[in-house]
Design an enzyme around this catalytic site. Structure first.
Site, PDB file in Angstrom:
ATOM      1  N   GLU A 171     -27.046 117.033  51.518  1.00  0.00           N
ATOM      2  CA  GLU A 171     -26.717 117.251  50.101  1.00  0.00           C
ATOM      3  C   GLU A 171     -26.686 118.725  49.712  1.00  0.00           C
ATOM      4  O   GLU A 171     -25.953 119.124  48.819  1.00  0.00           O
ATOM      5  CB  GLU A 171     -27.694 116.502  49.188  1.00  0.00           C
ATOM      6  CG  GLU A 171     -27.522 114.986  49.193  1.00  0.00           C
ATOM      7  CD  GLU A 171     -28.295 114.293  50.298  1.00  0.00           C
ATOM      8  OE1 GLU A 171     -28.883 115.005  51.146  1.00  0.00           O
ATOM      9  OE2 GLU A 171     -28.322 113.037  50.310  1.00  0.00           O
ATOM     10  N   PHE A 194     -39.094 103.324  44.309  1.00  0.00           N
ATOM     11  CA  PHE A 194     -38.539 103.839  45.559  1.00  0.00           C
ATOM     12  C   PHE A 194     -37.442 104.864  45.256  1.00  0.00           C
ATOM     13  O   PHE A 194     -36.561 104.611  44.451  1.00  0.00           O
ATOM     14  CB  PHE A 194     -37.971 102.682  46.386  1.00  0.00           C
ATOM     15  CG  PHE A 194     -37.278 103.135  47.651  1.00  0.00           C
ATOM     16  CD1 PHE A 194     -37.995 103.744  48.680  1.00  0.00           C
ATOM     17  CD2 PHE A 194     -35.906 102.958  47.805  1.00  0.00           C
ATOM     18  CE1 PHE A 194     -37.359 104.167  49.832  1.00  0.00           C
ATOM     19  CE2 PHE A 194     -35.271 103.380  48.962  1.00  0.00           C
ATOM     20  CZ  PHE A 194     -35.993 103.985  49.983  1.00  0.00           C
ATOM     21  N   GLN A 195     -37.514 105.995  45.879  1.00  0.00           N
ATOM     22  CA  GLN A 195     -36.550 107.096  45.740  1.00  0.00           C
ATOM     23  C   GLN A 195     -36.418 107.579  44.295  1.00  0.00           C
ATOM     24  O   GLN A 195     -35.340 107.947  43.852  1.00  0.00           O
ATOM     25  CB  GLN A 195     -35.183 106.709  46.310  1.00  0.00           C
ATOM     26  CG  GLN A 195     -35.224 106.574  47.827  1.00  0.00           C
ATOM     27  CD  GLN A 195     -33.863 106.534  48.490  1.00  0.00           C
ATOM     28  OE1 GLN A 195     -32.905 106.075  47.893  1.00  0.00           O
ATOM     29  NE2 GLN A 195     -33.796 106.969  49.733  1.00  0.00           N
ATOM     30  N   LYS A 228     -29.258 103.674  37.840  1.00  0.00           N
ATOM     31  CA  LYS A 228     -28.355 102.726  38.490  1.00  0.00           C
ATOM     32  C   LYS A 228     -27.805 101.684  37.513  1.00  0.00           C
ATOM     33  O   LYS A 228     -26.612 101.362  37.543  1.00  0.00           O
ATOM     34  CB  LYS A 228     -29.087 102.031  39.642  1.00  0.00           C
ATOM     35  CG  LYS A 228     -28.230 100.960  40.295  1.00  0.00           C
ATOM     36  CD  LYS A 228     -28.293 100.968  41.787  1.00  0.00           C
ATOM     37  CE  LYS A 228     -27.291  99.971  42.359  1.00  0.00           C
ATOM     38  NZ  LYS A 228     -27.388  99.830  43.778  1.00  0.00           N
ATOM     39  N   MET A 232     -32.620 140.736  59.183  1.00  0.00           N
ATOM     40  CA  MET A 232     -33.079 141.430  57.981  1.00  0.00           C
ATOM     41  C   MET A 232     -34.605 141.433  57.916  1.00  0.00           C
ATOM     42  O   MET A 232     -35.221 142.400  57.468  1.00  0.00           O
ATOM     43  CB  MET A 232     -32.478 140.765  56.734  1.00  0.00           C
ATOM     44  CG  MET A 232     -32.637 141.578  55.478  1.00  0.00           C
ATOM     45  SD  MET A 232     -31.949 143.236  55.665  1.00  0.00           S
ATOM     46  CE  MET A 232     -30.390 143.068  54.832  1.00  0.00           C
TER      47      MET A 232
HETATM   48  C1  LIG Z   1     -33.462 129.583  52.965  1.00  0.00           C
HETATM   49  C2  LIG Z   1     -33.954 130.960  53.244  1.00  0.00           C
HETATM   50  N1  LIG Z   1     -35.087 131.127  53.967  1.00  0.00           N
HETATM   51  C3  LIG Z   1     -35.545 132.372  54.239  1.00  0.00           C
HETATM   52  C4  LIG Z   1     -34.873 133.475  53.787  1.00  0.00           C
HETATM   53  C5  LIG Z   1     -35.415 134.880  54.073  1.00  0.00           C
HETATM   54  N2  LIG Z   1     -34.474 135.635  54.909  1.00  0.00           N
HETATM   55  C6  LIG Z   1     -33.604 136.554  54.392  1.00  0.00           C
HETATM   56  S1  LIG Z   1     -32.637 137.239  55.546  1.00  0.00           S
HETATM   57  C7  LIG Z   1     -33.351 136.371  56.771  1.00  0.00           C
HETATM   58  C8  LIG Z   1     -32.896 136.539  58.203  1.00  0.00           C
HETATM   59  C9  LIG Z   1     -31.519 136.017  58.440  1.00  0.00           C
HETATM   60  O1  LIG Z   1     -31.283 135.984  59.806  1.00  0.00           O
HETATM   61  P1  LIG Z   1     -29.847 135.739  60.389  1.00  0.00           P
HETATM   62  O2  LIG Z   1     -29.180 134.612  59.704  1.00  0.00           O
HETATM   63  O3  LIG Z   1     -29.948 135.620  61.864  1.00  0.00           O
HETATM   64  O4  LIG Z   1     -29.057 137.046  59.960  1.00  0.00           O
HETATM   65  P2  LIG Z   1     -29.261 138.587  60.321  1.00  0.00           P
HETATM   66  O5  LIG Z   1     -30.173 139.174  59.296  1.00  0.00           O
HETATM   67  O6  LIG Z   1     -29.810 138.664  61.710  1.00  0.00           O
HETATM   68  O7  LIG Z   1     -27.882 139.144  60.215  1.00  0.00           O
HETATM   69  C10 LIG Z   1     -34.358 135.548  56.272  1.00  0.00           C
HETATM   70  C11 LIG Z   1     -35.207 134.672  57.103  1.00  0.00           C
HETATM   71  C12 LIG Z   1     -33.707 133.255  53.011  1.00  0.00           C
HETATM   72  N3  LIG Z   1     -33.007 134.236  52.488  1.00  0.00           N
HETATM   73  N4  LIG Z   1     -33.259 131.982  52.786  1.00  0.00           N
END
Ligand SMILES: Cc1ncc(C[n+]2csc(CCOP(=O)(O)OP(=O)(O)O)c2C)c(N)n1
Length: 589
Positions: free
Chosen positions: A51, A113-114, A163, A479
């Site tokens: 979803e 439920f749900q 529903k 990052m």
């Molecule tokens: C749902 C979610 N969980 C955690 C984060 C924190 N977060 C920001 S950037 C990142 C790393 C992303 O890694 P990747 O997709 O491999 O991209 P890269 O930075 O290596 O280009 C994380 C864990 C986020 N933005 N969204």
């Protein structure tokens, strides 16, 4: 008058609104609606695999078109899975209607439920929501939902339908219009304030135009361009505003903010008149307000949402209104009075900006051994002639996409700027491709992000959405690794992804084409092949093994000012506070 079931009313309302696609996933609470969908042919349903992806796809469908995105989910887990997508759309002001099923009215509040209180859960992340307990209120709720979603500052609206309401019948008539007490979105800006803005611009020695996502959503790209051309002043776009002014326009000084260009950030810091258009002085843009305001400047702020104005910084000329209307009027006033910034002052300002531009802060060290992520994005830009719709996930790759793909037009760049949602990129690409079947759609992602919604490769196969996925695979949550390197003594706590899958095999298992690219020399040929006529109808997954140690520059650390950037190696030591002891900045112009 026709008598229809609630479920039939739902489908009729969607038809009345001209909906083309509904992205969804069925379940007990919405089975009546799914049955009604089966019995109609006007809109298509896209069965996603999660979803969250339904909502992201609907969101990007909207971001890449002028339509309201629509998602349909069942009660309980379906509804909660949708919340991340709803919050993503809310943070970026995207018009969307999310229909959620609910347990029967008699069971509400009994932990059936749900059952989940969707109205309660979604309240802080929607523009508005409805729980429709009487089938006779359904049509009006839909009319209002679409109206609220797309007018004023756009946003997601949830309609929660028990529903039994989908089973009950009533006479159906779709209202022609709605009036909602206390909801009167503004359109025109105040003429007196617009005159004041024109006056300020004419007095400016160091004028600057700062454009945000509101200009993209508000369809004001042409007006932004006209204003920039008319005045000849420098312009910056936020991450969400990219494309509002062509990224190759000579007056464009690049994106600003945490990973903005040296010239865009310094111009923001040292301008004397700032005109903010559909932008909200986000913390990722100005960092800390007192540092930003330490250089006195007069600010004009144009926004459709009065609550965004002067929320973070003091504004001299607030203008509440639809950005397109306000800019049209502002341009007319400037033309009529022949008001322009003084040419000598402006020339000096450009001289300064060109000095800042000279070292090219986006320069990186090329390599013949390691694939540089920036080079991949640059090649993508060249090969697609800057015309592709680009979606991204969240991380370093997102910032490189924003920095190195020069977006030509609004609605071409689709990313989760406000919430920063990993898992957004692929479903977004799917939605954008369905909205723009003839466009080239590229999803720039990371090996971390793609795995958050990789199951949508299956949906892409089912609905023939031939998006090109570019995974900048650095084997790290890049990052996070960058922050750990900068702020946590290179203690890479849980940011290395071991046991990565073979993405080529994954792509192939879903029925797509996959490439693994390890050599810089192969970047261009593979990209060319992926975008060649031979693979036009195919989803292509490109797993680029990129340099794991590459960082995103420039960077502004939390709490620092726009003139305190961490710069790339070739610019280290450059003076960023050129007029520190000269409070009137007299020698700048
Ligand atoms: C749902 C979610 N969980 C955690 C984060 C924190 N977060 C920001 S950037 C990142 C790393 C992303 O890694 P990747 O997709 O491999 O991209 P890269 O930075 O290596 O280009 C994380 C864990 C986020 N933005 N969204």
């Amino acid at each position: 008058m026709e008598h229809l079931s609630g479920a039939e009313i739902v489908t009729r309302c969607l038809q009345e609104e001209g909906v083309e696609f509904v992205f969804g996933y069925p379940g007990g609470a919405v089975l009546e609606i799914y049955d009604a969908i089966f019995r109609q042919e006007k809109f298509k349903h896209v069965l996603v695999r999660h979803e969250q992806a339904a909502v992201h796809a609907a969101d990007a469908y909207s971001r890449s078109s002028d339509q309201v995105g629509v998602a349909l989910v069942t009660s309980g887990p379906g509804a909660t899975n949708a919340l991340t997508g709803i919050a993503t759309a809310y943070m970026d002001s995207i018009p969307m209607v999310v229909i959620s099923g609910q347990v029967g009215t008699s069971a509400i509040g009994l932990d059936a439920f749900q059952e989940v209180d969707m109205v309660g859960c979604s309240r802080p992340i929607v523009k508005h929501n409805f729980l429709v307990k009487d089938v006779r209120d359904l049509a009006t709720a839909f009319k209002k939902a679409f109206y609220i979603a797309k007018t004023g500052r756009p946003g997601p609206v949830v309609i929660d339908i028990p529903k039994d309401v989908t089973i009950n019948k009533c006479a159906f008539e779709y209202p022609e219009s709605v009036s909602i007490r206390s909801y009167n979105p503004p359109s025109k800006g105040h003429p007196g304030q617009i005159k004041k803005a024109a006056q300020l611009l004419a007095e400016a020695k160091r004028p600057y135009i700062y454009v945000g996502g509101g200009a993209v959503q508000g369809g004001a790209g042409a007006q932004v361009t006209e204003l920039v051309r008319l005045l000849g002043v420098p312009c910056t776009n936020t991450l969400m505003g990219l494309g509002a002014l062509d990224g190759t326009d000579p007056n464009f000084v690049g994106m600003l903010g945490m990973h903005g260009t040296y010239e865009a950030n310094l111009a923001m810091q040292y301008c004397d008149v700032l005109i903010a258009i559909g932008a909200r002085f986000d913390d990722r843009v100005i960092s800390v307000p007192n540092q930003f305001l330490s250089n006195p400047k007069r600010i004009v702020h144009i926004d459709v949402d009065p609550s965004s104005i002067a929320k973070r910084v003091k504004v001299d000329v607030p203008i509440v209104g639809d950005v397109k209307h306000v800019l049209t009027d502002l341009i007319a006033v400037l033309k009529e009075g022949n008001q322009r910034p003084h040419p000598d002052a402006l020339a000096n300002w450009w001289k300064q900006i060109n000095e800042w531009r000279k070292p090219d802060c986006l320069l990186y060290t090329p390599s013949t051994e390691l694939i540089k992520p920036q080079a991949v994005v640059q090649k993508l830009w060249e090969i697609t002639n800057g015309e592709a719709i680009v979606t991204s996930d969240v991380g370093q790759h997102q910032m490189w996409a924003a920095q190195y793909y020069k977006f030509r037009r609004p609605k071409q760049w689709i990313n989760s700027g406000g919430l920063g949602t990993m898992g957004f990129g692929l479903p977004a690409a799917m939605g954008a491709q369905l909205a723009n079947p003839d466009a080239q759609v590229a999803c720039i992602t990371g090996e971390g992000s793609i795995q958050m919604n990789i199951q949508e490769l299956s949906t892409c196969k089912q609905y023939h959405t031939p998006v090109k996925v570019l995974s900048l695979n650095n084997r790290y949550l890049g990052m996070v690794r960058q922050w750990q390197e900068f702020f946590y003594g290179t203690r890479y706590s849980e940011s290395y992804m071991d046991a990565l899958p073979d993405f080529v095999k994954i792509a192939e298992a879903y029925g797509h084409v996959g490439f693994k690219i390890e050599n810089p020399a192969d970047v261009e040929p593979v990209l060319k092949e992926a975008f060649s006529p031979a693979l036009k109808e195919r989803l292509v997954f490109m797993d680029f093994r990129t340099d794991p140690s590459e960082n995103v520059f420039p960077m502004i650390q939390n709490g620092k000012g726009l003139n305190q950037m961490d710069l790339p190696p070739h610019m280290r030591g450059l003076q960023q506070v050129p007029f520190e002891n000269n409070r009137d900045y007299g020698n700048l112009c």
